[in-house]
Design an enzyme around this catalytic site. Sequence first.
Site, PDB file in Angstrom:
ATOM      1  N   ARG B 129       0.821  -1.378   0.243  1.00 55.90           N
ATOM      2  CA  ARG B 129       0.039  -0.008   0.127  1.00 55.90           C
ATOM      3  C   ARG B 129       0.744   1.371   0.109  1.00 55.90           C
ATOM      4  O   ARG B 129       0.360   2.074   0.087  1.00 55.90           O
ATOM      5  CB  ARG B 129      -0.859  -0.048   1.077  1.00 55.90           C
ATOM      6  CG  ARG B 129      -2.250  -1.081   0.633  1.00 55.90           C
ATOM      7  CD  ARG B 129      -3.158  -1.383   1.904  1.00 55.90           C
ATOM      8  NE  ARG B 129      -3.808  -2.402   1.402  1.00 55.90           N
ATOM      9  CZ  ARG B 129      -3.585  -3.561   2.079  1.00 55.90           C
ATOM     10  NH1 ARG B 129      -2.682  -3.623   3.246  1.00 55.90           N
ATOM     11  NH2 ARG B 129      -4.182  -4.776   1.446  1.00 55.90           N
ATOM     12  N   THR B 173       1.609  -6.092   4.034  1.00 62.28           N
ATOM     13  CA  THR B 173       1.252  -5.380   2.970  1.00 62.28           C
ATOM     14  C   THR B 173       0.795  -3.977   3.079  1.00 62.28           C
ATOM     15  O   THR B 173       0.813  -2.941   2.314  1.00 62.28           O
ATOM     16  CB  THR B 173      -0.351  -5.944   2.506  1.00 62.28           C
ATOM     17  OG1 THR B 173      -1.126  -6.088   3.277  1.00 62.28           O
ATOM     18  CG2 THR B 173      -0.149  -7.438   2.056  1.00 62.28           C
ATOM     19  N   GLY B 189      -1.571 -11.273   8.288  1.00 61.24           N
ATOM     20  CA  GLY B 189      -1.422 -12.958   8.417  1.00 61.24           C
ATOM     21  C   GLY B 189      -2.963 -13.298   9.374  1.00 61.24           C
ATOM     22  O   GLY B 189      -2.739 -14.398   9.888  1.00 61.24           O
ATOM     23  N   GLU B 191      -5.146 -14.891   8.182  1.00 60.06           N
ATOM     24  CA  GLU B 191      -5.674 -16.042   7.989  1.00 60.06           C
ATOM     25  C   GLU B 191      -4.671 -17.184   8.099  1.00 60.06           C
ATOM     26  O   GLU B 191      -4.694 -18.444   7.649  1.00 60.06           O
ATOM     27  CB  GLU B 191      -5.875 -15.957   6.336  1.00 60.06           C
ATOM     28  CG  GLU B 191      -7.116 -15.471   5.928  1.00 60.06           C
ATOM     29  CD  GLU B 191      -7.600 -13.927   6.446  1.00 60.06           C
ATOM     30  OE1 GLU B 191      -6.664 -13.215   6.154  1.00 60.06           O
ATOM     31  OE2 GLU B 191      -8.343 -13.860   7.299  1.00 60.06           O
ATOM     32  N   TRP B 261      -3.252  -4.250   9.234  1.00 61.09           N
ATOM     33  CA  TRP B 261      -2.669  -4.282   7.763  1.00 61.09           C
ATOM     34  C   TRP B 261      -3.507  -3.085   6.821  1.00 61.09           C
ATOM     35  O   TRP B 261      -3.241  -2.884   5.975  1.00 61.09           O
ATOM     36  CB  TRP B 261      -3.002  -5.510   7.266  1.00 61.09           C
ATOM     37  CG  TRP B 261      -4.289  -6.197   6.963  1.00 61.09           C
ATOM     38  CD1 TRP B 261      -4.861  -6.937   7.965  1.00 61.09           C
ATOM     39  CD2 TRP B 261      -5.260  -5.763   5.957  1.00 61.09           C
ATOM     40  NE1 TRP B 261      -5.999  -7.078   7.616  1.00 61.09           N
ATOM     41  CE2 TRP B 261      -6.532  -6.663   6.531  1.00 61.09           C
ATOM     42  CE3 TRP B 261      -5.387  -5.006   4.832  1.00 61.09           C
ATOM     43  CZ2 TRP B 261      -7.651  -6.501   5.727  1.00 61.09           C
ATOM     44  CZ3 TRP B 261      -6.547  -5.110   4.213  1.00 61.09           C
ATOM     45  CH2 TRP B 261      -7.811  -5.859   4.648  1.00 61.09           C
ATOM     46  N   ASN B 279      -9.440  -9.782  11.758  1.00 60.03           N
ATOM     47  CA  ASN B 279     -10.172 -10.798  12.151  1.00 60.03           C
ATOM     48  C   ASN B 279      -9.643 -11.651  13.345  1.00 60.03           C
ATOM     49  O   ASN B 279      -8.538 -11.599  13.344  1.00 60.03           O
ATOM     50  CB  ASN B 279     -10.771 -11.783  10.972  1.00 60.03           C
ATOM     51  CG  ASN B 279      -9.355 -12.541  10.456  1.00 60.03           C
ATOM     52  OD1 ASN B 279      -8.679 -11.375   9.715  1.00 60.03           O
ATOM     53  ND2 ASN B 279      -9.299 -13.783  10.258  1.00 60.03           N
ATOM     54  N   ASP B 321     -15.617 -12.572   8.907  1.00 60.35           N
ATOM     55  CA  ASP B 321     -14.579 -12.030   8.389  1.00 60.35           C
ATOM     56  C   ASP B 321     -14.613 -10.527   8.112  1.00 60.35           C
ATOM     57  O   ASP B 321     -14.066 -10.191   7.106  1.00 60.35           O
ATOM     58  CB  ASP B 321     -13.794 -12.900   7.299  1.00 60.35           C
ATOM     59  CG  ASP B 321     -12.278 -12.328   6.971  1.00 60.35           C
ATOM     60  OD1 ASP B 321     -12.187 -11.935   5.929  1.00 60.35           O
ATOM     61  OD2 ASP B 321     -11.617 -12.439   8.081  1.00 60.35           O
ATOM     62  N   ASP B 323     -12.861  -7.630   8.967  1.00 61.97           N
ATOM     63  CA  ASP B 323     -11.716  -7.269   9.603  1.00 61.97           C
ATOM     64  C   ASP B 323     -11.921  -5.466   9.723  1.00 61.97           C
ATOM     65  O   ASP B 323     -12.973  -4.850   9.019  1.00 61.97           O
ATOM     66  CB  ASP B 323     -10.736  -7.336   8.436  1.00 61.97           C
ATOM     67  CG  ASP B 323     -10.083  -8.558   8.349  1.00 61.97           C
ATOM     68  OD1 ASP B 323      -8.743  -8.642   8.499  1.00 61.97           O
ATOM     69  OD2 ASP B 323     -10.736  -9.472   8.379  1.00 61.97           O
ATOM     70  N   ARG B 348     -15.914  -2.863   7.327  1.00 55.39           N
ATOM     71  CA  ARG B 348     -16.178  -4.265   6.509  1.00 55.39           C
ATOM     72  C   ARG B 348     -17.718  -4.689   6.648  1.00 55.39           C
ATOM     73  O   ARG B 348     -18.230  -5.038   5.724  1.00 55.39           O
ATOM     74  CB  ARG B 348     -15.413  -5.346   6.658  1.00 55.39           C
ATOM     75  CG  ARG B 348     -13.845  -4.938   6.164  1.00 55.39           C
ATOM     76  CD  ARG B 348     -13.826  -5.668   4.614  1.00 55.39           C
ATOM     77  NE  ARG B 348     -13.594  -7.141   4.930  1.00 55.39           N
ATOM     78  CZ  ARG B 348     -12.365  -7.876   5.001  1.00 55.39           C
ATOM     79  NH1 ARG B 348     -11.275  -7.194   5.198  1.00 55.39           N
ATOM     80  NH2 ARG B 348     -12.182  -9.108   5.361  1.00 55.39           N
ATOM     81  N   TRP B 492     -12.670  -0.659  -6.162  1.00 53.03           N
ATOM     82  CA  TRP B 492     -11.629  -1.171  -5.253  1.00 53.03           C
ATOM     83  C   TRP B 492     -10.424  -0.141  -5.248  1.00 53.03           C
ATOM     84  O   TRP B 492      -9.451  -0.379  -4.790  1.00 53.03           O
ATOM     85  CB  TRP B 492     -11.118  -2.386  -5.825  1.00 53.03           C
ATOM     86  CG  TRP B 492     -10.607  -3.271  -4.589  1.00 53.03           C
ATOM     87  CD1 TRP B 492      -9.199  -3.477  -4.220  1.00 53.03           C
ATOM     88  CD2 TRP B 492     -11.111  -4.171  -3.752  1.00 53.03           C
ATOM     89  NE1 TRP B 492      -9.043  -4.262  -3.057  1.00 53.03           N
ATOM     90  CE2 TRP B 492     -10.175  -4.887  -2.821  1.00 53.03           C
ATOM     91  CE3 TRP B 492     -12.519  -4.596  -3.713  1.00 53.03           C
ATOM     92  CZ2 TRP B 492     -10.841  -5.859  -1.926  1.00 53.03           C
ATOM     93  CZ3 TRP B 492     -12.909  -5.487  -2.744  1.00 53.03           C
ATOM     94  CH2 TRP B 492     -12.043  -6.161  -1.982  1.00 53.03           C
ATOM     95  N   TRP B 556      -7.707  -8.517  -3.224  1.00 54.27           N
ATOM     96  CA  TRP B 556      -8.684  -9.697  -2.958  1.00 54.27           C
ATOM     97  C   TRP B 556      -9.601  -9.973  -3.959  1.00 54.27           C
ATOM     98  O   TRP B 556      -9.852 -11.174  -4.513  1.00 54.27           O
ATOM     99  CB  TRP B 556      -9.292  -9.544  -1.642  1.00 54.27           C
ATOM    100  CG  TRP B 556      -9.994 -10.779  -0.997  1.00 54.27           C
ATOM    101  CD1 TRP B 556     -10.137 -11.822  -1.698  1.00 54.27           C
ATOM    102  CD2 TRP B 556     -10.864 -10.965   0.152  1.00 54.27           C
ATOM    103  NE1 TRP B 556     -10.798 -12.881  -0.963  1.00 54.27           N
ATOM    104  CE2 TRP B 556     -11.123 -12.151   0.035  1.00 54.27           C
ATOM    105  CE3 TRP B 556     -11.204  -9.877   0.930  1.00 54.27           C
ATOM    106  CZ2 TRP B 556     -12.106 -12.504   1.195  1.00 54.27           C
ATOM    107  CZ3 TRP B 556     -11.771 -10.309   2.201  1.00 54.27           C
ATOM    108  CH2 TRP B 556     -12.232 -11.632   2.378  1.00 54.27           C
TER     109      TRP B 556
END
Lengths: 139, 608
Positions: B129, B173, B189, B191, B261, B279, B321, B323, B348, B492, B556
């Site tokens: 980013r 990121t 991370g 996930e 992130w 999350n 999820d 976040d 989100r 996006w 994503w």
Amino acid sequence: MSSAKVRMATVAIGLLALSIAAVCTSASDAPAGGDLYQVKEGNKVDPKTLNGWKTWRALACERCHGDQQQGLVGPSLLESLKTLSKDDFHTTIMNGRPDKGMPPFNGSAMVNQNWEGLYAYLKGRSDGKIKPGHLYPMD
Amino acid sequence: MKRQQCWVLLVAASSTVTMASAADLETYASKPSNWAMQAGDYANQRYSELKQINASNVGRMQVAWTMSTGVLRGHEGSPLVIGDTMYIHTPFPNNVFAVNLKDQSYKWKYEPKQDTSVVPVMCCDTVNRGLAYGDGKILLQQADTTLVALDANTGKVLWSAKNGDPKIGETNTNAPHVFKDTVITGISGGEFGVRGRLIAYDLATGKRKWTAWSTGPDKDLLVDPAKTMTWTNGKMAPVGADSSLKTWKGDQWKIGGGTTWGWFSYDPKLNLVYYGTGNPGTWNPSQRPGDNKWSMTIFARDLNTGMAKWAFQMTPHDEWDFDGVNEMVLFTANIGGKQIPALVHFDRNGFAYTLNRDTGELLVAQKYDPTVNWATKVDMKTGRPVVDKKYSPATSGPDVNVKDICPAALGTKDQQPASYDRKNGLLYVPTNHVCMTYEPFQVEYTAGQPYVGATLTMYPTPNSHGGMGNFIAWDPNQGKIVWSKPERFSVWSGALTTAGDVVFYGTLEGYLKAVSPKDGKELWKFKTPSGIIGNVFTYEYGGKQYVGVYSGIGGWAGIGMAAGLTESTEGLGAVGGYKDLAKYTTLGGSLFIFGLPESSGSATTAAK
């Protein structure tokens, strides 16, 4: 389970394992003696095989072997399971193949519990008897 | 209608002299000709005072120059512009180029050598980013968790620090952010069972100043049980002892997510850093009973000590999820006749929250897409969502597929940042209009391996306009949509608002669009070579204003294309949902800079 379907399932398994005379009549929930896995309509399986599939899903094996076991960076399990013995499967999944990039899974509780069901699931896939994708309980 | 330009003057007057300071950053950022920070300013407003390009002449905008980044996959963030130099960054391997604005020749290049084994543990594309600037240094947060400070004139490495371990699924990121004498960065991370934290480094030396963990014991959280406050039954109350530990079963907080992130903002007067956490680890809620604090939380922390002044958890015991890492836009709210120092956050989970950024009081919480259905509303006394059990995967349990949950896991908005209009107090928000099926299942944690435990499919919101996105104008005081412009795909990219009365954003097909802030009417558009997920920025050089954006699909939403995935449930469900993107675009990697045609001269026409 209707007797016609029982007969069909019996014929399918009989063709596969010539030496096994699996005559399923009414007992549909427990695998008959000698049957590695039981499958109905391609995606409904016995509890042990179902737990094997859940273990496949939980450990994200598709990342290397492909979501249909067809192989990606790791080999096709559809092919490997044609010749890999159950014992060799056990050794491979517990120790991994470090030189080829497969980690050991002996530390996983799910693998320790369900490796036989996982073998059954993958054998069913390799035999073409179990469909790729989501599996369900038999009843 | 307060002007926000006083930010920098306040800082210059009150900041103490330290070994390094961001005084040069603040001076550069105060000049509209520069784009000295990723978010435009400390407040994350993404507003430019430049008005040479305006609503009357933007229709004549054309390409001024272009440049390949030399890399494919998702291009998030934007370049920085300081004086006569533009600083460009790329997705993995995170190359940095300093470019002379005079002739687009390279001043220097930094091409880090990173282990490619990092890539498989980046869940959602190899994005980055962007860069930060401060004290003559360019800061880069590499994917492999190396934070590096480069001499802005030569590109030489001045210091570097490691803030994580990719072997256990930790990567980065986010863009690092410079606030005064401190560099703030996070970790990715969620996930992979990573334990999230926000980390502060000394700008001069790269020495670690503090680490604020999102889960675990109070001393790790940097909270004071008696002084850190949270919204409780209609007022602020202390979080109390073990506020995180009490909300987890056993040791699960150790793999409890809360990663960081997203974006960071800063109020120099209050000396507070604002950010949100991700999350709570596994996507199978049955495995982690409890509220799972402090995942999905907005934190306000003291820049010097990291101590949390207040916290607000938006989605306790997450089942979707959602976040909480999206940007915190700082602005002055006008509610009930009072002017309140506030922040607005487009989560989100589909709710836009306005909070008093000084005290942490909840002021507004409303859906910014009316089709959001997992919760009927936010209870304003408790701050908790009122969950509709029909859309609750935790209620139906593992191995049950729950259908038509809106929004999908990637939310009504993901990291793509909104922009604040200083003239009318509205925000322009790039949104997603996507729903999902969600089936959780039992998973086991293995360090460095994915720790997810849900299968998803995503699709455009049913019974709606058929598209997967909307670009909206939002009133943060009333919590209302003012206008809404449907888009074929999720929007996006990051939005930009200018004093020339133009709002810019990019689409996943690759269009850069200019629209009117009044009603979203399209004023101009241009199709770049690849889908846009970067943030639109603007600067002035040689007396001429330019608007730019990266073109390069991924992220994503674009993960199917970026990573070559084909199964619809891959990419955490995004591959199926966005498969139509292949009809409109493909991978790319370039920077596009636009300006008015040479003959138009300086714009003195009266704005219409």
